[in-house]
Design an enzyme around this catalytic site. Sequence first.
Site, PDB file in Angstrom:
ATOM      1  N   HIS A 137     -19.613   1.734  16.110  1.00  0.00           N
ATOM      2  CA  HIS A 137     -19.939   0.383  16.590  1.00  0.00           C
ATOM      3  C   HIS A 137     -21.395   0.031  16.275  1.00  0.00           C
ATOM      4  O   HIS A 137     -21.699  -1.087  15.842  1.00  0.00           O
ATOM      5  CB  HIS A 137     -19.703   0.269  18.096  1.00  0.00           C
TER       6      HIS A 137
ATOM      7  N   HIS B  49     -16.703   7.328  17.267  1.00  0.00           N
ATOM      8  CA  HIS B  49     -16.173   5.994  17.580  1.00  0.00           C
ATOM      9  C   HIS B  49     -17.292   5.076  18.058  1.00  0.00           C
ATOM     10  O   HIS B  49     -17.446   3.950  17.563  1.00  0.00           O
ATOM     11  CB  HIS B  49     -15.082   6.124  18.656  1.00  0.00           C
ATOM     12  N   GLU B  50     -18.081   5.552  19.025  1.00  0.00           N
ATOM     13  CA  GLU B  50     -19.160   4.718  19.570  1.00  0.00           C
ATOM     14  C   GLU B  50     -20.281   4.531  18.564  1.00  0.00           C
ATOM     15  O   GLU B  50     -20.844   3.439  18.445  1.00  0.00           O
ATOM     16  CB  GLU B  50     -19.671   5.306  20.889  1.00  0.00           C
TER      17      GLU B  50
END
Length: 174
Positions: free
Chosen positions: A84, A80-81
């Site tokens: 980004h 998820h990170e």
Amino acid sequence: MTSIEQIPFRHLKMQVQRKLNQSLLLAEAYFKRKFAMPEVNYELRGIKAGVAYLQKNEIKFNRTLLLENSDEFIRQVVPHELAHLIVYQMFGRVKPHGKEWQLVMNEIFKLSADTCHQFDIKNVQGETFEYRCACQTHFLSTRRHNRIVREKIEYLCRKCKGKLVFVDETKSFL
């Protein structure tokens, strides 16, 4: 911290690194370009599981939430990170969980594009203050409570748009 506690954390850090490597390879194959490995640290505090710092190519993870939820954390939060950072490098500044980020999560990483974790946060939450609006009860952090008291900041409910009002425990309702 004893050396026995450090062994599992060291092992988890290796698993996080492995997941970052695997995820980067998937992104590199999809976009047909190289991405630099982000800097990683485990000093994030509070209720967030992770935060990506776009310009720094850095990810901060919450050590406590990693230790308490290791499998799901590594499976979902780590990519998820990273997503980004990949989105920022490919598309510039766009909506944090917009269509570009969802593409990376769904198409490249084959994961659901969940924007929030569902981990138990009681060990990382800290003291909270009870506030109410027209539709529900909210529990605000000490930082937000102090901003309301000292700086006269107002917070509104995302649902009903009503002002959050502090519930003073010293008052008794009869």
